[in-house]
Design an enzyme around this catalytic site. Sequence first.
Site, PDB file in Angstrom:
ATOM      1  N   ASP A   1       9.175 -12.159  42.124  1.00 25.30           N
ATOM      2  CA  ASP A   1       9.320 -12.194  43.579  1.00 25.30           C
ATOM      3  C   ASP A   1      10.030 -10.900  43.980  1.00 25.30           C
ATOM      4  OD1 ASP A   1      10.183 -12.547  46.201  1.00 25.30           O
ATOM      5  OD2 ASP A   1      10.615 -14.685  45.956  1.00 25.30           O
TER       6      ASP A   1
ATOM      7  N   TYR B   1      15.497 -18.096  45.514  1.00 24.76           N
ATOM      8  CA  TYR B   1      15.284 -18.445  46.917  1.00 24.76           C
ATOM      9  C   TYR B   1      15.186 -19.968  47.018  1.00 24.76           C
ATOM     10  CZ  TYR B   1      12.952 -18.858  51.418  1.00 24.76           C
ATOM     11  OH  TYR B   1      12.620 -19.208  52.698  1.00 24.76           O
TER      12      TYR B   1
ATOM     13  N   LYS C   1       9.231 -10.450  55.412  1.00 21.06           N
ATOM     14  CA  LYS C   1      10.497  -9.729  55.382  1.00 21.06           C
ATOM     15  C   LYS C   1      10.261  -8.217  55.523  1.00 21.06           C
ATOM     16  CE  LYS C   1      11.799 -13.966  54.640  1.00 21.06           C
ATOM     17  NZ  LYS C   1      11.985 -14.536  53.320  1.00 21.06           N
TER      18      LYS C   1
ATOM     19  N   ARG D   1     -12.066 -18.389  55.580  1.00 23.16           N
ATOM     20  CA  ARG D   1     -11.099 -18.872  54.596  1.00 23.16           C
ATOM     21  C   ARG D   1     -11.219 -18.048  53.315  1.00 23.16           C
ATOM     22  NH1 ARG D   1     -12.601 -22.980  51.850  1.00 23.16           N
ATOM     23  NH2 ARG D   1     -13.199 -24.266  53.628  1.00 23.16           N
TER      24      ARG D   1
END
Length: 381
Positions: free
Chosen positions: A170, A98, A195, A46
């Site tokens: 972003d 978004y 993306k 983690r």
Amino acid sequence: MKFATKLIHAGVHADPETGAIMTPIYQTSTYAQKAPGIHKGFEYSRTHNPTRTALQNNLAALENGNWALCFSSGMGAIDAVTKLMKPGDEVIASNDLYGGTYRIFTKIFENYNIKFHFTDLSNVHNLKNLINPNVKLVWIETPTNPMLNIINIEAITKICKENNIISAVDNTFASPYLQNPLNLGADIVMHSVTKYINGHSDVVMGALIGNNIQLHEKLAFIQNSCGAVPGPQDCFLVLRGIKTLHVRMERHCQNGKKIAEFLSKNNKVDKVYWPGFTNHNNHEIAKVQMKDFGGMLSFTLKNDSIENAHKFLSATKLFTLAESLGGVESLCGHPATMTHASIPREERIKSGLLDSLIRLSVGIEDIDDLINDLNQALEKC
Ligand SMILES: *Cc1c(COP(=O)(O)O)cnc(C)c1O
């Protein structure tokens, strides 16, 4: 190193034990320790994993940052940045966001007494008007989805610096190939790695990149505490995909330009939204802050109706109707009934998002085939 070389070499090296060129998938949750606390920098996956570390070092280099953190999704990355806020803090964000970002801000974090202001940040004065001592974060996205508006990153981050506000960009739509917000003064760059960076529509992942060491410490602490980390197999797939980002982006941009030009001359099409047109609102800013204009574009039909848009979308053969963007294959979508269906119609229309607006994520197939496909679908409208 120049960008194309970084894509292939930054952060990765041949495995010292075997000479393997490709970074192995370290499919392990934990690591042997010689004595408590005596180890090679890895304790538990983690916190750190070698495959993830290689990808993070690569991403940091691509955005000219000195740290990067990978998350299990873009939303996981946005969640971590928002957790820098405390109750009573305020955030200013661009209004053309978004949908998932708008949702996490308003439906999750407003419950924790964090206040969000949404405004058109393609006009810098709107930012100045909203600043007050409680504002601790400004969140922008450029180019925006689906209207392809452009925000002046340098102008926004300058105002943030003067007011001691963290600025986050972003950068998903542009990818690090087209635009590097840290160079323009941003504190944090966020990517939906899902993306363009991964580019092959087979991974969901997010990333944060920056230069400020205190921010890195805080965000790494949040990430390790909250746990939204990607698995090593996904990190491997992204390391594989990323090596061709420049070649893919060159073709996305070439195809995007030709399709924007084709659509603007078609008699069924009304408006085409693409930052490469000289009459685009902020074309001059796009020219300065972006290397090229990308493969995302939107357009409306002269006969503006949902039914007509649906006719087009069910007639395309190469452009697949699907959510997401940035993969090698061309996709099309209908924001009014898909990604932006939750926005009231009047508000949607005000921002130019008409019933017939169609968004294209132009892939890297042969341009003649793509144009033929659009042409035959437009004939049915
Ligand atoms: C997809 C996307 C996100 C969310 O990323 P996920 O990887 O889907 O969680 C955030 N911002 C933009 C601009 C996106 O396109």
